[in-house]
Design a protein around this motif. Structure first.
Motif, PDB file in Angstrom:
ATOM      1  N   ARG A  48       0.839  -1.211   0.000  1.00 22.91           N
ATOM      2  CA  ARG A  48       0.000   0.000   0.000  1.00 22.91           C
ATOM      3  C   ARG A  48       0.873   1.260   0.000  1.00 22.91           C
ATOM      4  O   ARG A  48       0.592   2.222  -0.711  1.00 22.91           O
ATOM      5  CB  ARG A  48      -0.929   0.000   1.211  1.00 22.91           C
ATOM      6  CG  ARG A  48      -2.056  -0.980   1.114  1.00 22.91           C
ATOM      7  CD  ARG A  48      -3.014  -0.835   2.292  1.00 22.91           C
ATOM      8  NE  ARG A  48      -3.961  -1.937   2.300  1.00 22.91           N
ATOM      9  CZ  ARG A  48      -3.961  -2.920   3.178  1.00 22.91           C
ATOM     10  NH1 ARG A  48      -3.081  -2.937   4.170  1.00 22.91           N
ATOM     11  NH2 ARG A  48      -4.843  -3.891   3.107  1.00 22.91           N
ATOM     12  N   THR A  51       2.384   1.622  -3.431  1.00 26.10           N
ATOM     13  CA  THR A  51       1.360   2.070  -4.378  1.00 26.10           C
ATOM     14  C   THR A  51       1.093   3.555  -4.188  1.00 26.10           C
ATOM     15  O   THR A  51       0.979   4.307  -5.165  1.00 26.10           O
ATOM     16  CB  THR A  51       0.058   1.261  -4.196  1.00 26.10           C
ATOM     17  OG1 THR A  51       0.343  -0.122  -4.411  1.00 26.10           O
ATOM     18  CG2 THR A  51      -1.013   1.715  -5.165  1.00 26.10           C
ATOM     19  N   PHE A  52       1.002   3.996  -2.930  1.00 25.00           N
ATOM     20  CA  PHE A  52       0.791   5.420  -2.656  1.00 25.00           C
ATOM     21  C   PHE A  52       1.931   6.247  -3.245  1.00 25.00           C
ATOM     22  O   PHE A  52       1.702   7.285  -3.881  1.00 25.00           O
ATOM     23  CB  PHE A  52       0.682   5.666  -1.148  1.00 25.00           C
ATOM     24  CG  PHE A  52       0.424   7.102  -0.813  1.00 25.00           C
ATOM     25  CD1 PHE A  52      -0.866   7.579  -0.755  1.00 25.00           C
ATOM     26  CD2 PHE A  52       1.474   7.974  -0.569  1.00 25.00           C
ATOM     27  CE1 PHE A  52      -1.113   8.914  -0.470  1.00 25.00           C
ATOM     28  CE2 PHE A  52       1.238   9.305  -0.277  1.00 25.00           C
ATOM     29  CZ  PHE A  52      -0.056   9.777  -0.228  1.00 25.00           C
ATOM     30  N   GLN A  84      -7.579   7.299  -5.439  1.00 24.99           N
ATOM     31  CA  GLN A  84      -6.880   6.123  -4.937  1.00 24.99           C
ATOM     32  C   GLN A  84      -5.958   6.489  -3.764  1.00 24.99           C
ATOM     33  O   GLN A  84      -5.865   5.747  -2.783  1.00 24.99           O
ATOM     34  CB  GLN A  84      -6.068   5.474  -6.058  1.00 24.99           C
ATOM     35  CG  GLN A  84      -6.914   4.844  -7.149  1.00 24.99           C
ATOM     36  CD  GLN A  84      -6.057   4.297  -8.276  1.00 24.99           C
ATOM     37  OE1 GLN A  84      -4.966   3.797  -8.040  1.00 24.99           O
ATOM     38  NE2 GLN A  84      -6.547   4.399  -9.501  1.00 24.99           N
ATOM     39  N   LEU A  86      -5.987   5.063   0.126  1.00 25.20           N
ATOM     40  CA  LEU A  86      -4.798   4.489   0.758  1.00 25.20           C
ATOM     41  C   LEU A  86      -4.415   5.253   2.022  1.00 25.20           C
ATOM     42  O   LEU A  86      -4.012   4.638   3.020  1.00 25.20           O
ATOM     43  CB  LEU A  86      -3.622   4.477  -0.228  1.00 25.20           C
ATOM     44  CG  LEU A  86      -3.712   3.447  -1.347  1.00 25.20           C
ATOM     45  CD1 LEU A  86      -2.641   3.692  -2.390  1.00 25.20           C
ATOM     46  CD2 LEU A  86      -3.616   2.032  -0.794  1.00 25.20           C
ATOM     47  N   GLN A 101      -6.554   4.046   4.912  1.00 22.41           N
ATOM     48  CA  GLN A 101      -6.127   2.740   5.401  1.00 22.41           C
ATOM     49  C   GLN A 101      -4.820   2.833   6.193  1.00 22.41           C
ATOM     50  O   GLN A 101      -4.688   2.260   7.280  1.00 22.41           O
ATOM     51  CB  GLN A 101      -5.931   1.768   4.239  1.00 22.41           C
ATOM     52  CG  GLN A 101      -7.201   1.398   3.523  1.00 22.41           C
ATOM     53  CD  GLN A 101      -6.913   0.554   2.278  1.00 22.41           C
ATOM     54  OE1 GLN A 101      -5.783   0.438   1.836  1.00 22.41           O
ATOM     55  NE2 GLN A 101      -7.969  -0.014   1.708  1.00 22.41           N
TER      56      GLN A 101
END
Length: 134
Positions: free
Chosen positions: A26, A29-30, A114, A118, A121
């Motif tokens: 995550r 990806t961020f 997105q 993220l 989370q």
């Protein structure tokens, strides 16, 4: 520029949440989305400047003499064109540029959506132990 300092004992988090493989994915990806969004924003700025230049050109062409050919930039070269043909070409270039701006804006919004998901989370799990702001 941010200043670096040591954390005090009360700020240290001895029972910090363990970073799992999924958490690391995550975070990665961020980071990728953040980089992509910055690149998109740079491209958008360039395209907006180009659009402004085309708008200025449209104003100039409205004032041009219809009997005189005008110089129109195509790629790296300038071509002599009749005024009506240059105006049609300009309209085509403006619409293509508007489409590119719209597509990049959509991509930027998708990245932002997105990234926000993220952030929720990651902040939920790590709290102040992680910094995801620019």
């Amino acid at each position: 520029m941010s200043s670096l300092r040591m954390l005090g004992k009360e700020e240290e988090n001895d029972d910090a949440a363990e970073v799992t493989w999924e958490d690391q994915q995550r975070i990665n990806t961020f980071s990728k989305l953040n980089t992509r969004m910055r690149n998109i924003e740079e491209k958008l700025d360039d395209l907006k400047q180009e659009k402004e230049a085309l708008d200025d050109l449209a104003t100039e062409l409205e004032l041009a003499d219809e009997d005189e050919p005008v110089l129109y930039k195509v790629g790296e070269a300038f071509l002599h064109m009749p005024l009506t043909r240059a105006q049609k070409r300009l309209e085509k270039d403006q619409s293509a540029l508007d489409e590119r701006i719209s597509a990049l804006s959509t991509s930027s919004e998708d990245c932002d959506t997105q990234m926000k998901a993220l952030k929720v989370q990651l902040y939920a799990k790590f709290g102040s132990a992680i910094n995801l702001d620019d």
